[in-house]
Design a protein around this motif. Structure first.
Motif, PDB file in Angstrom:
ATOM      1  N   PRO A 348      55.035  18.824  89.141  1.00 26.55           N
ATOM      2  CA  PRO A 348      54.445  18.593  87.808  1.00 26.55           C
ATOM      3  C   PRO A 348      55.502  18.761  86.738  1.00 26.55           C
ATOM      4  N   LEU A 349      55.195  18.280  85.565  1.00 32.08           N
ATOM      5  CA  LEU A 349      56.122  18.385  84.447  1.00 32.08           C
ATOM      6  C   LEU A 349      56.352  19.849  84.082  1.00 32.08           C
ATOM      7  N   PRO A 350      57.585  20.229  83.766  1.00 30.58           N
ATOM      8  CA  PRO A 350      57.858  21.625  83.404  1.00 30.58           C
ATOM      9  C   PRO A 350      57.337  21.932  82.009  1.00 30.58           C
ATOM     10  N   PRO A 351      57.141  23.210  81.700  1.00 30.20           N
ATOM     11  CA  PRO A 351      56.745  23.571  80.330  1.00 30.20           C
ATOM     12  C   PRO A 351      57.841  23.183  79.344  1.00 30.20           C
ATOM     13  N   PRO A 352      57.476  22.689  78.180  1.00 24.49           N
ATOM     14  CA  PRO A 352      58.483  22.340  77.173  1.00 24.49           C
ATOM     15  C   PRO A 352      59.017  23.587  76.494  1.00 24.49           C
ATOM     16  N   ALA A 353      60.162  23.422  75.852  1.00 21.81           N
ATOM     17  CA  ALA A 353      60.761  24.538  75.114  1.00 21.81           C
ATOM     18  C   ALA A 353      60.014  24.744  73.801  1.00 21.81           C
ATOM     19  N   PRO A 354      59.925  25.978  73.322  1.00 22.66           N
ATOM     20  CA  PRO A 354      59.289  26.228  72.018  1.00 22.66           C
ATOM     21  C   PRO A 354      60.158  25.661  70.905  1.00 22.66           C
ATOM     22  N   PRO A 355      59.623  25.591  69.699  1.00 22.56           N
ATOM     23  CA  PRO A 355      60.450  25.084  68.596  1.00 22.56           C
ATOM     24  C   PRO A 355      61.694  25.940  68.417  1.00 22.56           C
ATOM     25  N   ALA A 356      62.810  25.281  68.145  1.00 16.10           N
ATOM     26  CA  ALA A 356      64.063  26.007  67.990  1.00 16.10           C
ATOM     27  C   ALA A 356      64.059  26.869  66.734  1.00 16.10           C
ATOM     28  N   ARG A 357      63.254  26.469  65.753  1.00 17.68           N
ATOM     29  CA  ARG A 357      63.210  27.201  64.493  1.00 17.68           C
ATOM     30  C   ARG A 357      61.769  27.294  64.025  1.00 17.68           C
ATOM     31  N   ALA A 358      61.512  28.304  63.214  1.00 17.63           N
ATOM     32  CA  ALA A 358      60.187  28.477  62.630  1.00 17.63           C
ATOM     33  C   ALA A 358      60.360  28.901  61.181  1.00 17.63           C
ATOM     34  N   PRO A 359      59.534  28.400  60.284  1.00 13.01           N
ATOM     35  CA  PRO A 359      59.668  28.808  58.883  1.00 13.01           C
ATOM     36  C   PRO A 359      59.359  30.291  58.721  1.00 13.01           C
ATOM     37  N   SER A 360      60.060  30.922  57.806  1.00 13.81           N
ATOM     38  CA  SER A 360      59.867  32.360  57.577  1.00 13.81           C
ATOM     39  C   SER A 360      59.535  32.657  56.120  1.00 13.81           C
ATOM     40  N   ALA A 361      59.299  31.604  55.337  1.00 14.20           N
ATOM     41  CA  ALA A 361      58.886  31.783  53.942  1.00 14.20           C
ATOM     42  C   ALA A 361      57.890  30.686  53.599  1.00 14.20           C
ATOM     43  N   PHE A 362      56.812  31.060  52.910  1.00 14.05           N
ATOM     44  CA  PHE A 362      55.718  30.121  52.664  1.00 14.05           C
ATOM     45  C   PHE A 362      55.265  30.180  51.204  1.00 14.05           C
ATOM     46  N   ASP A 363      55.048  28.993  50.662  1.00 13.95           N
ATOM     47  CA  ASP A 363      54.278  28.894  49.425  1.00 13.95           C
ATOM     48  C   ASP A 363      52.808  28.950  49.820  1.00 13.95           C
ATOM     49  N   VAL A 364      52.113  29.965  49.341  1.00 15.41           N
ATOM     50  CA  VAL A 364      50.728  30.207  49.744  1.00 15.41           C
ATOM     51  C   VAL A 364      49.794  29.838  48.598  1.00 15.41           C
ATOM     52  N   HIS A 365      48.884  28.936  48.878  1.00  9.28           N
ATOM     53  CA  HIS A 365      47.865  28.550  47.912  1.00  9.28           C
ATOM     54  C   HIS A 365      46.572  29.278  48.269  1.00  9.28           C
ATOM     55  N   ALA A 366      45.974  29.908  47.302  1.00  9.05           N
ATOM     56  CA  ALA A 366      44.738  30.667  47.500  1.00  9.05           C
ATOM     57  C   ALA A 366      43.674  30.146  46.540  1.00  9.05           C
ATOM     58  N   GLU A 367      42.524  29.827  47.088  1.00  9.22           N
ATOM     59  CA  GLU A 367      41.410  29.341  46.278  1.00  9.22           C
ATOM     60  C   GLU A 367      40.172  30.168  46.600  1.00  9.22           C
ATOM     61  N   PHE A 368      39.531  30.693  45.569  1.00 11.64           N
ATOM     62  CA  PHE A 368      38.346  31.532  45.738  1.00 11.64           C
ATOM     63  C   PHE A 368      37.097  30.674  45.571  1.00 11.64           C
ATOM     64  N   THR A 369      36.268  30.635  46.611  1.00 11.91           N
ATOM     65  CA  THR A 369      35.010  29.888  46.570  1.00 11.91           C
ATOM     66  C   THR A 369      33.899  30.772  47.113  1.00 11.91           C
ATOM     67  N   ALA A 370      32.687  30.212  47.138  1.00 13.57           N
ATOM     68  CA  ALA A 370      31.553  30.959  47.688  1.00 13.57           C
ATOM     69  C   ALA A 370      31.733  31.229  49.180  1.00 13.57           C
ATOM     70  N   GLU A 371      32.524  30.373  49.862  1.00 14.56           N
ATOM     71  CA  GLU A 371      32.757  30.575  51.303  1.00 14.56           C
ATOM     72  C   GLU A 371      33.711  31.721  51.566  1.00 14.56           C
ATOM     73  N   GLY A 372      34.639  31.956  50.656  1.00 11.49           N
ATOM     74  CA  GLY A 372      35.640  32.985  50.868  1.00 11.49           C
ATOM     75  C   GLY A 372      36.947  32.594  50.209  1.00 11.49           C
ATOM     76  N   ILE A 373      38.022  33.155  50.716  1.00 17.53           N
ATOM     77  CA  ILE A 373      39.359  32.889  50.174  1.00 17.53           C
ATOM     78  C   ILE A 373      40.009  31.815  51.041  1.00 17.53           C
ATOM     79  N   HIS A 374      40.189  30.628  50.496  1.00 19.18           N
ATOM     80  CA  HIS A 374      40.830  29.539  51.231  1.00 19.18           C
ATOM     81  C   HIS A 374      42.347  29.715  51.114  1.00 19.18           C
ATOM     82  N   ILE A 375      42.986  29.886  52.262  1.00 18.66           N
ATOM     83  CA  ILE A 375      44.429  30.089  52.304  1.00 18.66           C
ATOM     84  C   ILE A 375      45.080  28.861  52.938  1.00 18.66           C
TER      85      ILE A 375
END
Length: 530
Positions: A348-375
């Motif tokens: 069978p096909l071998p497992p693929p490699a994970p991503p070589a890089r991952a982001p470590s800083a995020f612009d986070v948008h937060a919206e408050f609604t009746a459902e909760g905090i949308h992130i």
């Protein structure tokens, strides 16, 4: 091809490379990677072989002596190659290459993947069609045999509960990577980090044309945002099986994706004059949604009509699940040998490699609604600034860390040997808030679903707990760092100065609403090593 002849010590497997290919160097590197023995072309011409197996009729192949077997190359004979062979002829069915001169070795077996291809071959090269048989496609057999490993592949990729969106690009001027070179970065910026994982599968010829360094340099923004770039030997097929949705051009990779299950597929470009009218890819592209701007990706995926991908695969591949057995029987018949009693069913096909890089800083948008905090989180710098900048401590650059409203850290690996010096949460939190005066909140992820958090000016730290969300017999986990952003946003919007009271928040990520429990941390918890 390899599994059909493996386990037989009567057979010696050799490789040679036809001269004149623009992509020969990479072909040789693949042979070297598997440990194959190569024979120089000049030496190969001097010998007579029992079988000569190739995936393309081009070049001086007819000069090799032996029973010639032509295997499928790609799926469906979907594209023509401008300035090569006969005009408007499908690559692989071009009579210029299929018609052999009288002094050339004829093709003993032309393996076809689908019964419709017999008629197409007969129309352009009747003589070649006489030795053609519908066997099926060996590549799709390996894909089908590996479908049960989908969860393994997704775990290796770190996909989790996200939607894995794969892009596929063929080669040449009409390919996705040349027609829409900015699309990977546009999608990396547009799609929320906690809802989507992105992958790009590129044809080996484009890897050869550019080289690995140039390829990664061109794709740098998307790769920095965590995009997967599987290598073109085995990993591409593992990623196709793991994927939830596909963006394709006119290359046949989409048909292998379709064979592994009916999942959404949309087109980014349609091949121009290269696409052969009436081919399986032409039929598929005419039936699926076409992607306009990257902002319309989710709408295009929702517009996909179930069943189209599966129908395209049925039109491209006959004898699914039986092609390797049929091919083995034909090859041993040409060798005039009885197959060995034992043989490998194929790996069978071998497992693929994970991503070589991952982001470590995020612009986070937060919206408050009746459902909760949308992130909604996007890699920093790839979109508009949000409610706050969340940065992983020790992973991002210092400039980003000093601009963060929220600094969080993940568990460190244990030392292999020797002494160790470890922060307690309370010690690290006080130190970090002192070192980064612009930061309001620091958080330490202790385990999946459990964090500790301290806010500048609050009298006590908090414990944050997030339970997985049950979904159809599975538990959907989210990145705990996302929950810390929800808590940070909630505390920033409330006049809370004391952690004496517990609170229950709802963090909304896409269509998922997860309860987040916030309570005062105990003294024992704050002294926990992190």
């Amino acid at each position: 091809m390899i599994p059909t002849l493996s386990g037989d010590d009567r057979i010696t497997r050799l490789f040679t490379l036809l001269p004149g290919s623009d992509f020969g160097a990479d072909a040789l590197s693949v042979i070297e990677a598997v440990g194959g023995r190569t024979v120089p072309w000049s030496e190969a011409q001097e010998h007579t072989f029992d079988l000569v197996i190739a995936a393309s009729p081009k070049g001086e192949l007819g000069q090799l002596r032996g029973a010639h077997v032509l295997l499928p190359h790609g799926a469906g004979f979907n594209k023509s190659i401008p300035y090569e062979g006969s005009a408007d002829s499908a690559s692989g069915l071009d009579p210029t290459y299929l018609r052999r001169s009288d002094d050339a070795t004829p093709i003993a077996l032309h393996v076809l993947a689908h019964s419709d291809q017999i008629a197409r071959l007969t129309a352009v090269a009747p003589q070649a069609a006489r030795n053609a048989k519908v066997i099926g496609d060996p590549t799709v057999e390996r894909v089908l045999a590996s479908r049960s490993r989908r969860d393994l592949y997704r775990a290796a990729l770190g996909t989790g509960s996200r939607t894995l969106l794969a892009l596929t690009s063929t080669w040449g001027p009409e390919s996705l990577i040349r027609r829409r070179p900015g699309l990977p970065a546009q999608l990396a910026a547009q799609l929320p980090q906690d809802e989507y994982q992105l992958a790009l599968i590129v044809h080996p010829n484009e890897w050869s044309r550019l080289g690995s360094y140039e390829m990664t340099q061109r794709l740098e923004p998307a790769l920095a945002a965590g995009m997967l770039l599987p290598r073109p030997r085995d990993e591409w097929a593992s990623v196709l099986i793991a994927a939830d949705a596909l963006v394709t051009d006119h290359g046949s990779t989409a048909l292998y994706y379709a064979a592994a299950g009916d999942r959404p597929v949309i087109s980014a470009c349609r091949g121009g004059d290269e696409l052969i009218h009436g081919s399986p890819m032409d039929v598929l592209l005419n039936g699926i949604p076409e992607l306009g701007p990257a902002e319309e990706t989710e709408d295009a995926l929702r517009a996909y009509r179930p069943g189209l991908a599966h129908a395209a695969a049925r039109a491209a591949f006959s004898h699914q699940g039986d092609a390797l057995r049929r091919l083995r029987a034909e090859l041993y018949s040409l060798l005039d040998l009885a197959p060995p009693a034992f043989h490998s069913p194929g790996r069978p096909l071998p497992p693929p490699a994970p991503p070589a890089r991952a982001p470590s800083a995020f612009d986070v948008h937060a919206e408050f609604t009746a459902e909760g905090i949308h992130i909604t989180r996007h890699p920093a710098g790839m979109g508009t600034p949000g409610h706050h900048l969340a940065v992983e401590y020790g992973m991002a650059g210092e400039q980003l860390a000093r601009s963060a409203g929220l600094l969080y850290r993940r568990p460190l690996g244990h030392p292999v040997q020797g002494a160790d010096l470890a922060w307690t949460f309370d010690g690290w939190a006080r130190h970090t808030l002192s070192e980064y005066p612009g930061c309001r909140t620091v958080a330490a992820i202790l385990a999946p679903g459990r964090c500790l958090l301290r806010v500048r000016g609050h009298d006590r730290p908090y414990a944050v707990e997030v339970d997985p969300l049950p979904e159809n017999g599975r538990n959907a986990h989210v990145d705990p760092a996302t929950a810390t952003s929800a808590v940070h946003a909630w505390l920033s919007s409330h006049e809370v100065r004391s952690a004496a009271e517990a609170a229950l928040l709802t963090c909304v990520i896409g269509e998922r609403a997860l309860p987040v429990r916030l309570r005062p941390a105990t003294a024992e918890e704050t002294q926990q090593e992190i």
